[in-house]
Design an enzyme around this catalytic site. Structure first.
Site, PDB file in Angstrom:
ATOM      1  N   HIS A   1      39.678  62.915 -23.128  1.00  0.00           N
ATOM      2  CA  HIS A   1      40.635  61.855 -22.764  1.00  0.00           C
ATOM      3  C   HIS A   1      40.649  60.838 -23.905  1.00  0.00           C
ATOM      4  O   HIS A   1      41.169  61.112 -24.975  1.00  0.00           O
ATOM      5  CB  HIS A   1      40.213  61.294 -21.406  1.00  0.00           C
ATOM      6  CG  HIS A   1      41.164  60.338 -20.771  1.00  0.00           C
ATOM      7  ND1 HIS A   1      42.461  60.180 -21.163  1.00  0.00           N
ATOM      8  CD2 HIS A   1      40.997  59.469 -19.723  1.00  0.00           C
ATOM      9  CE1 HIS A   1      43.050  59.263 -20.403  1.00  0.00           C
ATOM     10  NE2 HIS A   1      42.184  58.821 -19.529  1.00  0.00           N
TER      11      HIS A   1
ATOM     12  N   HIS B   1      48.396  68.736 -24.031  1.00  0.00           N
ATOM     13  CA  HIS B   1      48.415  67.681 -23.024  1.00  0.00           C
ATOM     14  C   HIS B   1      48.684  68.310 -21.681  1.00  0.00           C
ATOM     15  O   HIS B   1      49.454  69.262 -21.591  1.00  0.00           O
ATOM     16  CB  HIS B   1      49.508  66.651 -23.353  1.00  0.00           C
ATOM     17  CG  HIS B   1      49.301  65.349 -22.667  1.00  0.00           C
ATOM     18  ND1 HIS B   1      49.707  65.136 -21.382  1.00  0.00           N
ATOM     19  CD2 HIS B   1      48.712  64.208 -23.094  1.00  0.00           C
ATOM     20  CE1 HIS B   1      49.374  63.906 -21.037  1.00  0.00           C
ATOM     21  NE2 HIS B   1      48.764  63.318 -22.051  1.00  0.00           N
TER      22      HIS B   1
ATOM     23  N   ASP C   1      46.885  61.005 -29.693  1.00  0.00           N
ATOM     24  CA  ASP C   1      45.635  60.812 -30.426  1.00  0.00           C
ATOM     25  C   ASP C   1      45.608  61.473 -31.795  1.00  0.00           C
ATOM     26  O   ASP C   1      44.696  61.228 -32.580  1.00  0.00           O
ATOM     27  CB  ASP C   1      44.463  61.358 -29.602  1.00  0.00           C
ATOM     28  CG  ASP C   1      44.151  60.443 -28.443  1.00  0.00           C
ATOM     29  OD1 ASP C   1      44.306  59.230 -28.624  1.00  0.00           O
ATOM     30  OD2 ASP C   1      43.775  60.942 -27.373  1.00  0.00           O
TER      31      ASP C   1
HETATM   32  N1  ACO Z   1      43.489  73.684 -29.098  1.00  0.00           N
HETATM   33  C1  ACO Z   1      43.503  75.018 -28.874  1.00  0.00           C
HETATM   34  N2  ACO Z   1      43.845  75.581 -27.700  1.00  0.00           N
HETATM   35  C2  ACO Z   1      44.181  74.745 -26.702  1.00  0.00           C
HETATM   36  C3  ACO Z   1      44.191  73.342 -26.853  1.00  0.00           C
HETATM   37  C4  ACO Z   1      43.839  72.815 -28.109  1.00  0.00           C
HETATM   38  N3  ACO Z   1      43.823  71.509 -28.331  1.00  0.00           N
HETATM   39  N4  ACO Z   1      44.568  72.766 -25.701  1.00  0.00           N
HETATM   40  C5  ACO Z   1      44.774  73.764 -24.830  1.00  0.00           C
HETATM   41  N5  ACO Z   1      44.547  74.966 -25.445  1.00  0.00           N
HETATM   42  C6  ACO Z   1      44.742  76.289 -24.865  1.00  0.00           C
HETATM   43  C7  ACO Z   1      43.628  76.646 -23.888  1.00  0.00           C
HETATM   44  O1  ACO Z   1      42.577  77.338 -24.534  1.00  0.00           O
HETATM   45  C8  ACO Z   1      44.385  77.514 -22.905  1.00  0.00           C
HETATM   46  O2  ACO Z   1      44.567  78.789 -23.496  1.00  0.00           O
HETATM   47  P1  ACO Z   1      44.469  80.132 -22.597  1.00  0.00           P
HETATM   48  O3  ACO Z   1      45.634  80.047 -21.642  1.00  0.00           O
HETATM   49  O4  ACO Z   1      44.555  81.241 -23.575  1.00  0.00           O
HETATM   50  O5  ACO Z   1      43.149  80.061 -21.882  1.00  0.00           O
HETATM   51  C9  ACO Z   1      45.745  76.871 -22.813  1.00  0.00           C
HETATM   52  O6  ACO Z   1      45.953  76.223 -24.090  1.00  0.00           O
HETATM   53  C10 ACO Z   1      45.871  75.833 -21.699  1.00  0.00           C
HETATM   54  O7  ACO Z   1      44.824  74.891 -21.830  1.00  0.00           O
HETATM   55  P2  ACO Z   1      44.190  74.086 -20.626  1.00  0.00           P
HETATM   56  O8  ACO Z   1      42.790  73.694 -20.963  1.00  0.00           O
HETATM   57  O9  ACO Z   1      44.392  74.843 -19.355  1.00  0.00           O
HETATM   58  O10 ACO Z   1      45.125  72.815 -20.576  1.00  0.00           O
HETATM   59  P3  ACO Z   1      44.811  71.482 -19.781  1.00  0.00           P
HETATM   60  O11 ACO Z   1      46.105  70.953 -19.357  1.00  0.00           O
HETATM   61  O12 ACO Z   1      43.764  71.708 -18.736  1.00  0.00           O
HETATM   62  O13 ACO Z   1      44.129  70.554 -20.889  1.00  0.00           O
HETATM   63  C11 ACO Z   1      43.857  68.965 -22.641  1.00  0.00           C
HETATM   64  C12 ACO Z   1      44.786  69.527 -21.545  1.00  0.00           C
HETATM   65  C13 ACO Z   1      42.483  68.601 -22.040  1.00  0.00           C
HETATM   66  C14 ACO Z   1      44.455  67.710 -23.229  1.00  0.00           C
HETATM   67  C15 ACO Z   1      43.684  70.068 -23.721  1.00  0.00           C
HETATM   68  O14 ACO Z   1      44.932  70.393 -24.299  1.00  0.00           O
HETATM   69  C16 ACO Z   1      42.686  69.654 -24.814  1.00  0.00           C
HETATM   70  O15 ACO Z   1      41.482  69.850 -24.629  1.00  0.00           O
HETATM   71  N6  ACO Z   1      43.188  69.086 -25.962  1.00  0.00           N
HETATM   72  C17 ACO Z   1      42.325  68.637 -27.013  1.00  0.00           C
HETATM   73  C18 ACO Z   1      41.742  67.283 -26.672  1.00  0.00           C
HETATM   74  C19 ACO Z   1      42.796  66.190 -26.741  1.00  0.00           C
HETATM   75  O16 ACO Z   1      43.547  66.081 -27.694  1.00  0.00           O
HETATM   76  N7  ACO Z   1      42.786  65.339 -25.698  1.00  0.00           N
HETATM   77  C20 ACO Z   1      43.676  64.170 -25.660  1.00  0.00           C
HETATM   78  C21 ACO Z   1      44.660  64.297 -24.558  1.00  0.00           C
HETATM   79  S1  ACO Z   1      45.808  62.955 -24.624  1.00  0.00           S
HETATM   80  C22 ACO Z   1      44.987  61.647 -23.965  1.00  0.00           C
HETATM   81  O17 ACO Z   1      44.100  61.716 -23.193  1.00  0.00           O
HETATM   82  C23 ACO Z   1      45.439  60.360 -24.406  1.00  0.00           C
END
Ligand code: ACO
Length: 423
Positions: free
Chosen positions: A263, A303, A359
């Protein structure tokens, strides 16, 4: 009814038709037909836990609006102080209302001397500022015990003002403490972000802390981070607020949720990731390692709600240019741009609708402005406080019930206790 769903309980043959309104269905009707049958939804992927009139977000269309005003218009024309008024009160202020609000927030910036000397200075010398902030917000409740009277609108208003006003002071205090520098008192002749920059950096000669371009850029970042509907930290605020805890305690829980790298900690992770990549040449290998799962996630990408470009990321890119004109370009920018270019052409990211989020670039700006990486989540918490409080106030006005989800129990069935010497 054309826009509706029909649920049939095959055990009894009873059916119920529920209208689909605003893209969802009301579980009240579902509960009537199926008492005690719960809905399994880990991570709240399909659950709207409340109704809210504060922030509208359409992730597919890349739309973000506070109280109906597009984020692009607010970033271009407003100020964080005005936006905090808008979030809390629901309307943009008249000139007189703005002046009164600005005055209130400006004159509640000081913290109790015991808060600084006894509490903040009690931390270990290298304490993480976000850990200090989370604890300090909770500690404020002991300085304002009247805050428990959450049903009193006047008392509620006072705590809202105090929290918004004191966040920059506590944030700067945490920074000064862990960098071994003397505390700088708030200067109430300055504007919100100017005052914060002054408390942070005065008199560090290599930081242009009095530069109005930097204060304006920080103000824009504060506008962009002020609210984002039911994100993890705001949900924490609502859950804790629903138990009728005082606003300081609830805000501290929200800040704790924001601390996590998924987050508010993500901007810190972005800079660490870019530093580790080290050079543009290493970008393709890094992207490959992310896809193969060995390189972790591409920080600042993806996201839960945006399945399109995060509109805040577009504004931040522009703000970054303005800041880099003053500070010089952050050397990590070229790596970030290359990473974005490579990822946005790659099937892995395209098929999963992974785009840069707010971010991805904010950390580069903060770093160029000389904020230490550990301060990044703190910089997020300062403006998000007004969003948390807007939701807290809305929750209380809605007289909502205590948050208490159901669970799917997957543990052992009943077992007989075995005395320790027989195990
Ligand atoms: N890099 C690589 N792969 C990713 C990323 C990423 N940043 N984000 C999601 N994926 C992939 C997952 O591995 C998954 O792949 P799969 O279907 O093959 O298993 C798919 O995309 C869906 O991902 P989820 O984890 O189910 O997505 P969720 O909605 O639960 O998570 C989150 C969202 C936590 C923001 C995620 O994208 C992440 O971890 N991003 C990186 C951290 C980040 O930038 N956080 C800031 C968010 S914005 C904020 O809070 C202000």
């Amino acid at each position: 009814m054309s826009d509706s769903i029909t649920i049939t309980d095959n055990r009894t043959g009873e059916s119920i038709e529920i209208p689909i309104a605003d893209g969802g269905v009301d579980a009240t009707e579902w509960r009537k037909l199926l008492p005690n049958v719960w809905f399994f939804d880990p991570g709240f992927m399909t659950t709207a836990a409340c109704s809210s009139a504060i922030t509208e977000l359409d992730g597919d269309a890349g739309i973000l609006r506070y109280r109906g005003y597009p984020i692009e218009e607010l970033a271009a024309n407003s100020s964080y102080i005005e936006v905090s008024y808008l979030l809390i009160h629901g309307e943009l202020p008249t000139p007189a209302q703005f002046e009164a609000w600005n005055h209130e927030v400006t004159y509640h910036t000081f913290i109790h001397e015991n808060m600084r000397k006894r509490f903040m200075e009690g931390f270990h010398y290298d304490a993480h500022p976000m850990g200090m902030l989370v604890s300090a917000i909770a500690a404020l409740s002991t300085f304002y015990p009247e805050a428990k009277a959450i049903a009193d609108a006047e008392i509620r208003h006072k705590q809202i003002v105090r929290l918004i006003a004191k966040m920059p002071t506590i944030a700067a205090c945490a920074h000064r403490f862990y960098s071994g520098m003397p505390f700088v008192y708030p200067d109430n002749s300055k504007k919100f972000t100017e005052n914060f920059l002054n408390m942070m950096f005065n008199p560090v000669e290599w930081v242009d802390y009095a530069n109005p371009v930097l204060a304006k850029a920080l103000d824009t970042l504060f506008i962009l981070h002020a609210d984002h509907e039911q994100n993890c930290s705001t949900s924490a605020m609502r859950v804790v607020g629903s138990s009728h805890a005082d606003p300081y305690t609830a805000c501290s829980a929200a800040a704790a949720a924001l601390y996590g790298p998924r987050h508010g900690g993500a901007n810190e992770q972005v800079v660490r990731m870019l530093t580790e990549i080290g050079s543009i040449d290493n970008v393709p290998d890094f992207v490959r390692s992310v896809k193969e799962g060995s390189g972790g996630r591409l920080q600042g990408f993806g996201h839960r709600v945006y399945k399109n470009y995060d509109p805040r990321a577009t504004i931040i890119k522009q703000t970054a240019e303005e800041v880099f004109e003053v500070t010089g370009k952050n050397p990590l920018l070229d790596i970030a741009l290359k990473l974005e270019e490579v990822a946005l052409k790659d099937e892995y990211f395209l098929s999963r609708k992974l785009y840069p989020n707010v971010d991805f670039y904010s950390g580069l700006i903060y770093q160029a402005m000389s904020f230490p990486i550990d301060m990044f989540p703190v910089l997020f918490a300062i403006p998000r406080t007004s969003g948390w409080l807007a939701h807290w106030q809305e929750l209380l006005e809605q007289d909502s019930r205590i948050s208490r989800p159901r669970q799917l129990y997957i543990g052992e069935g009943e077992r007989k206790y075995v005395p320790i010497d027989q195990r």
